[in-house]
Design a protein around this motif. Structure first.
Motif, PDB file in Angstrom:
ATOM      1  N   VAL A 183       0.875  -1.447   0.024  1.00  0.00           N
ATOM      2  CA  VAL A 183       0.091   0.175   0.160  1.00  0.00           C
ATOM      3  C   VAL A 183       1.125   1.062   0.555  1.00  0.00           C
ATOM      4  N   ARG A 184       2.208   1.642   0.782  1.00  0.00           N
ATOM      5  CA  ARG A 184       2.833   1.895   0.773  1.00  0.00           C
ATOM      6  C   ARG A 184       3.858   2.885  -0.580  1.00  0.00           C
ATOM      7  N   GLN A 185       4.187   1.600  -1.968  1.00  0.00           N
ATOM      8  CA  GLN A 185       4.677   1.739  -2.381  1.00  0.00           C
ATOM      9  C   GLN A 185       3.817   1.799  -3.543  1.00  0.00           C
TER      10      GLN A 185
ATOM     11  N   SER B 167       0.885   3.413  -3.572  1.00  0.00           N
ATOM     12  CA  SER B 167       0.435   4.596  -3.083  1.00  0.00           C
ATOM     13  C   SER B 167       1.396   5.930  -3.866  1.00  0.00           C
ATOM     14  N   GLN B 168       2.211   5.745  -2.773  1.00  0.00           N
ATOM     15  CA  GLN B 168       3.637   6.182  -3.061  1.00  0.00           C
ATOM     16  C   GLN B 168       3.360   6.961  -4.687  1.00  0.00           C
ATOM     17  N   HIS B 169       3.731   5.606  -5.359  1.00  0.00           N
ATOM     18  CA  HIS B 169       3.421   5.514  -7.108  1.00  0.00           C
ATOM     19  C   HIS B 169       2.640   6.542  -7.444  1.00  0.00           C
TER      20      HIS B 169
ATOM     21  N   ALA C 185       1.986  11.908   3.354  1.00  0.00           N
ATOM     22  CA  ALA C 185       2.166   9.843   2.277  1.00  0.00           C
ATOM     23  C   ALA C 185       3.281  10.977   1.462  1.00  0.00           C
ATOM     24  N   LYS C 186       4.480  10.331   1.058  1.00  0.00           N
ATOM     25  CA  LYS C 186       5.577  10.348  -0.029  1.00  0.00           C
ATOM     26  C   LYS C 186       5.060  10.549  -1.405  1.00  0.00           C
ATOM     27  N   TYR C 187       5.709  11.329  -2.146  1.00  0.00           N
ATOM     28  CA  TYR C 187       5.908  11.380  -3.458  1.00  0.00           C
ATOM     29  C   TYR C 187       7.124  11.084  -3.962  1.00  0.00           C
ATOM     30  N   SER C 188       7.241  11.292  -5.093  1.00  0.00           N
ATOM     31  CA  SER C 188       9.170  11.354  -5.473  1.00  0.00           C
ATOM     32  C   SER C 188       9.727  12.551  -5.323  1.00  0.00           C
ATOM     33  N   SER C 189      10.746  12.108  -4.749  1.00  0.00           N
ATOM     34  CA  SER C 189      11.523  14.201  -5.443  1.00  0.00           C
ATOM     35  C   SER C 189      11.157  14.811  -6.212  1.00  0.00           C
ATOM     36  N   ILE C 190      11.298  14.171  -7.292  1.00  0.00           N
ATOM     37  CA  ILE C 190      11.734  14.776  -8.092  1.00  0.00           C
ATOM     38  C   ILE C 190      10.371  15.971  -8.514  1.00  0.00           C
TER      39      ILE C 190
ATOM     40  N   CYS D 102      13.035   2.208 -16.329  1.00  0.00           N
ATOM     41  CA  CYS D 102      14.449   1.527 -15.392  1.00  0.00           C
ATOM     42  C   CYS D 102      14.196   1.114 -14.459  1.00  0.00           C
ATOM     43  N   ASN D 103      13.218   1.540 -13.078  1.00  0.00           N
ATOM     44  CA  ASN D 103      13.052   1.460 -12.587  1.00  0.00           C
ATOM     45  C   ASN D 103      11.734   0.421 -12.440  1.00  0.00           C
ATOM     46  N   GLN D 104      10.907   0.172 -13.047  1.00  0.00           N
ATOM     47  CA  GLN D 104       9.873  -0.141 -13.286  1.00  0.00           C
ATOM     48  C   GLN D 104       9.540  -1.355 -14.262  1.00  0.00           C
TER      49      GLN D 104
ATOM     50  N   ASP E 247      21.304   2.613   2.863  1.00  0.00           N
ATOM     51  CA  ASP E 247      20.407   3.927   3.495  1.00  0.00           C
ATOM     52  C   ASP E 247      18.771   3.424   3.459  1.00  0.00           C
ATOM     53  N   SER E 248      18.523   2.687   2.899  1.00  0.00           N
ATOM     54  CA  SER E 248      17.140   1.975   2.669  1.00  0.00           C
ATOM     55  C   SER E 248      16.871   0.982   3.156  1.00  0.00           C
ATOM     56  N   PRO E 249      15.477   1.603   4.399  1.00  0.00           N
ATOM     57  CA  PRO E 249      15.257   0.380   5.499  1.00  0.00           C
ATOM     58  C   PRO E 249      14.711  -0.753   4.790  1.00  0.00           C
ATOM     59  N   ASN E 250      13.987  -0.846   3.590  1.00  0.00           N
ATOM     60  CA  ASN E 250      12.205  -1.310   3.198  1.00  0.00           C
ATOM     61  C   ASN E 250      13.047  -2.307   1.908  1.00  0.00           C
ATOM     62  N   SER E 251      14.452  -1.837   1.263  1.00  0.00           N
ATOM     63  CA  SER E 251      15.126  -2.801   0.622  1.00  0.00           C
ATOM     64  C   SER E 251      15.209  -4.602   0.636  1.00  0.00           C
TER      65      SER E 251
ATOM     66  N   ILE F 230       9.029  -8.132  -4.409  1.00  0.00           N
ATOM     67  CA  ILE F 230       8.510  -6.248  -4.772  1.00  0.00           C
ATOM     68  C   ILE F 230       9.528  -6.386  -5.992  1.00  0.00           C
ATOM     69  N   LYS F 231      10.508  -5.611  -5.138  1.00  0.00           N
ATOM     70  CA  LYS F 231      11.786  -5.172  -6.093  1.00  0.00           C
ATOM     71  C   LYS F 231      12.427  -6.746  -6.290  1.00  0.00           C
ATOM     72  N   ARG F 232      12.517  -5.712  -7.046  1.00  0.00           N
ATOM     73  CA  ARG F 232      13.692  -7.369  -7.877  1.00  0.00           C
ATOM     74  C   ARG F 232      15.218  -7.035  -7.937  1.00  0.00           C
TER      75      ARG F 232
ATOM     76  N   SER G 229      18.118  -3.720  -5.923  1.00  0.00           N
ATOM     77  CA  SER G 229      18.323  -2.563  -5.220  1.00  0.00           C
ATOM     78  C   SER G 229      18.682  -1.503  -5.615  1.00  0.00           C
ATOM     79  N   ASN G 230      18.222  -0.620  -5.026  1.00  0.00           N
ATOM     80  CA  ASN G 230      18.133   0.772  -5.039  1.00  0.00           C
ATOM     81  C   ASN G 230      19.303   1.374  -6.136  1.00  0.00           C
ATOM     82  N   ASP G 231      20.725   0.933  -5.560  1.00  0.00           N
ATOM     83  CA  ASP G 231      21.775   1.435  -5.991  1.00  0.00           C
ATOM     84  C   ASP G 231      22.184   0.514  -7.513  1.00  0.00           C
TER      85      ASP G 231
HETATM   86  N1  FAQ Z   1      11.266  10.037  -3.583  1.00  0.00           N
HETATM   87  O1  FAQ Z   1      13.562   1.713   2.033  1.00  0.00           O
HETATM   88  P1  FAQ Z   1      13.809   3.042   0.614  1.00  0.00           P
HETATM   89  C1  FAQ Z   1       6.932   8.785 -11.929  1.00  0.00           C
HETATM   90  C2  FAQ Z   1      11.233   6.714   0.593  1.00  0.00           C
HETATM   91  S1  FAQ Z   1       7.809   7.837 -11.866  1.00  0.00           S
HETATM   92  C3  FAQ Z   1      10.243  10.141  -2.349  1.00  0.00           C
HETATM   93  O2  FAQ Z   1      14.605   2.730  -0.940  1.00  0.00           O
HETATM   94  P2  FAQ Z   1      11.281   1.049  -1.284  1.00  0.00           P
HETATM   95  C4  FAQ Z   1       6.131   8.194 -13.819  1.00  0.00           C
HETATM   96  C5  FAQ Z   1      10.425   5.512   0.392  1.00  0.00           C
HETATM   97  O3  FAQ Z   1       9.187   5.871   0.368  1.00  0.00           O
HETATM   98  C6  FAQ Z   1       8.067   7.958 -10.117  1.00  0.00           C
HETATM   99  N2  FAQ Z   1      10.653   9.516  -0.965  1.00  0.00           N
HETATM  100  O4  FAQ Z   1      12.482   2.973  -0.177  1.00  0.00           O
HETATM  101  C7  FAQ Z   1       6.786  10.071 -14.457  1.00  0.00           C
HETATM  102  C8  FAQ Z   1      10.562   5.363   1.756  1.00  0.00           C
HETATM  103  O5  FAQ Z   1       9.779   5.888   2.937  1.00  0.00           O
HETATM  104  P3  FAQ Z   1       9.468   5.315   4.147  1.00  0.00           P
HETATM  105  C9  FAQ Z   1       7.324   7.167  -9.235  1.00  0.00           C
HETATM  106  C10 FAQ Z   1      11.466   8.482  -1.004  1.00  0.00           C
HETATM  107  O6  FAQ Z   1       9.942   2.156  -1.568  1.00  0.00           O
HETATM  108  C11 FAQ Z   1       7.550  10.293 -14.728  1.00  0.00           C
HETATM  109  C12 FAQ Z   1      12.461   5.794   2.136  1.00  0.00           C
HETATM  110  O7  FAQ Z   1      12.377   6.398   1.626  1.00  0.00           O
HETATM  111  N3  FAQ Z   1       7.928   5.641  -8.822  1.00  0.00           N
HETATM  112  O8  FAQ Z   1       5.904   9.356 -11.536  1.00  0.00           O
HETATM  113  C13 FAQ Z   1      12.334   8.327  -3.011  1.00  0.00           C
HETATM  114  O9  FAQ Z   1      12.187   0.179  -0.784  1.00  0.00           O
HETATM  115  C14 FAQ Z   1       7.298  12.055 -15.487  1.00  0.00           C
HETATM  116  C15 FAQ Z   1      13.138   4.889   2.635  1.00  0.00           C
HETATM  117  O10 FAQ Z   1      13.772   4.180   0.825  1.00  0.00           O
HETATM  118  C16 FAQ Z   1       7.646   4.555  -8.189  1.00  0.00           C
HETATM  119  O11 FAQ Z   1       6.880   5.571  -7.240  1.00  0.00           O
HETATM  120  C17 FAQ Z   1      12.198   9.169  -3.546  1.00  0.00           C
HETATM  121  N4  FAQ Z   1      12.789   9.193  -4.972  1.00  0.00           N
HETATM  122  O12 FAQ Z   1      12.482   2.353  -2.192  1.00  0.00           O
HETATM  123  C18 FAQ Z   1       5.273  10.553 -13.514  1.00  0.00           C
HETATM  124  C19 FAQ Z   1       8.272   3.337  -8.398  1.00  0.00           C
HETATM  125  N5  FAQ Z   1      13.100   7.140  -3.057  1.00  0.00           N
HETATM  126  O13 FAQ Z   1       9.756   4.075   4.500  1.00  0.00           O
HETATM  127  C20 FAQ Z   1       5.026  12.419 -14.376  1.00  0.00           C
HETATM  128  C21 FAQ Z   1       7.959   2.862  -7.381  1.00  0.00           C
HETATM  129  C22 FAQ Z   1      12.767   6.444  -1.599  1.00  0.00           C
HETATM  130  O14 FAQ Z   1       9.208   6.655   4.855  1.00  0.00           O
HETATM  131  C23 FAQ Z   1       6.234  12.590 -15.163  1.00  0.00           C
HETATM  132  N6  FAQ Z   1       8.346   2.461  -6.202  1.00  0.00           N
HETATM  133  N7  FAQ Z   1      11.906   7.419  -1.278  1.00  0.00           N
HETATM  134  O15 FAQ Z   1       7.384   5.069   3.571  1.00  0.00           O
HETATM  135  C24 FAQ Z   1       9.909   2.069  -6.229  1.00  0.00           C
HETATM  136  O16 FAQ Z   1      10.364   1.732  -6.752  1.00  0.00           O
HETATM  137  C25 FAQ Z   1      10.198   2.010  -4.662  1.00  0.00           C
HETATM  138  O17 FAQ Z   1       9.220   2.637  -3.565  1.00  0.00           O
HETATM  139  C26 FAQ Z   1      11.473   3.823  -4.174  1.00  0.00           C
HETATM  140  C27 FAQ Z   1      11.717   3.694  -3.155  1.00  0.00           C
HETATM  141  C28 FAQ Z   1      12.382   3.145  -5.249  1.00  0.00           C
HETATM  142  C29 FAQ Z   1      11.194   4.713  -4.744  1.00  0.00           C
END
Ligand code: FAQ
Length: 319
Positions: free
Chosen positions: A37-39, A41-43, A107-112, A136-138, A206-210, A218-220, A222-224
């Protein structure tokens, strides 16, 4: 299912071991459900907030063709958000609640998406680098162990490939245009390169969930590992574009068979996650406004759904 597989827990483990899919009605550990739900919905939130930097350029696109392409791309992002909210809902959390978490800032959303799109070249850089990193990630997420998420990703990835191509094409034209256009393209790449690499999440240490997410398939990767794959992919692409990547430490490492790259600014990344990026406030303010402005549409849709369901019920009971 074999005779030995009795309990839900065993069946779940069997599915994961067999690289099979977990479906909504299958038993699953609470922590698996929670992390999905976390991943997911953040996505979904990322797709919805991610519409903002680009939508901002629809009215300023340099030609009718570019405008039509950009509109289609932004609409695609809305669609991706909707598939993903639907996938998250199958885990038992209603969309309203997920949306509320975003609106409340829980809730978080992508930093970018907390970086501004200042010039038309930024739209190219977003397509090439941001959508490129997203693909690449998806692509590995198409094989995520949770069925509805993996299946949603298949369609999303197809559309992201088109998005990346449109970004590439914008940058290529600018890079090979006038000196000022080339500079604009280079400046956009200079600003988006680091934040795009940070989309893959914090370094593995520093990735607590990986670890757990990888054990659950779910993830295949690692981040790096994914970040490295992305760097290896974009270095030759940047050369073909005639642009440079802003990292003096980028160099081919014969021994590793990969490009080495410099340390990213992780202080900046964590500050953006805490709401201190250049556009966090603006993005959330706009999302809240759009939600308020959409109130009448939600009410009308709910009233229409109630009316059609009453009509269908009356027809069924012959009233
Ligand atoms: N930004 O333990 P990990 C798109 C959070 S693409 C913000 O490594 P995890 C297309 C993370 O949630 C963008 N927060 O976490 C598009 C966790 O938070 P917690 C979306 C981040 O989940 C293009 C904490 O840090 N894509 O939208 C980020 O194993 C152009 C610890 O991190 C996805 O969401 C970040 N960059 O790995 C749209 C892909 N990175 O535990 C419009 C699916 C980490 O406090 C225009 N998601 N955090 O809740 C994933 O693959 C994974 O969730 C990661 C993070 C790789 C993002």
């Amino acid at each position: 299912m074999t005779d030995q597989v009795h309990s839900g827990q065993e069946y779940f483990e069997h599915l994961i071991d067999q690289d099979s899919r977990v479906e909504p009605r299958d038993w699953m550990p609470d922590a698996y459900r929670k992390t999905l739900v976390r991943q997911v919905s953040q996505h979904a939130h990322s797709e919805i907030i991610g519409m903002q930097p680009e939508a901002n350029w629809i009215s300023r696109a340099p030609s009718l063709k570019r405008k039509a392409i950009l509109m289609a791309k932004v609409q695609d992002e809305a669609g991706h958000g909707l598939y993903l909210y639907s996938a998250a809902e199958t885990l038992g959390t209603p969309r309203d609640e997920l949306n509320q978490q975003l609106l409340d800032g829980r809730a978080k959303y992508s930093s970018i998406f907390n970086y501004p799109a200042r010039t038309w070249a930024d739209i190219g850089a977003i397509g090439w680098l941001v959508d490129g990193a997203a693909i690449c990630n998806q692509v590995p997420l198409c094989r995520a162990s949770y069925g509805p998420y993996g299946r949603a990703m298949v369609r999303i990835c197809k559309e992201e490939s088109f998005h990346q191509r449109q970004g590439w094409e914008i940058l290529y034209e600018l890079s090979h245009g006038t000196e000022a256009q080339h500079q604009m393209a280079q400046d956009a790449v200079d600003r988006f390169y680091g934040p795009a690499l940070q989309m893959f999440g914090p370094p593995d240490a520093d990735s607590p969930n990986s670890q757990q997410s990888m054990a659950w398939k779910i993830k295949r990767f690692s981040n790096d590992d994914l970040r490295q794959r992305f760097v290896d992919m974009i270095v030759p692409q940047a050369e073909a574009l005639g642009l440079t990547l802003p990292d003096p430490d980028l160099a081919w490492n014969e021994e590793r068979g990969h490009y080495d790259y410099g340390e990213l600014d992780w202080d900046e990344f964590f500050a953006v996650l805490k709401g201190q990026g250049p556009c966090n406030k603006q993005r959330m303010q706009r999302r809240r406004e759009a939600h308020r402005e959409g109130q009448w549409v939600r009410e009308a849709a709910a009233a229409y759904a109630a009316k059609t369901s009453r009509t269908a019920t009356s027809a069924l009971i012959g009233a």
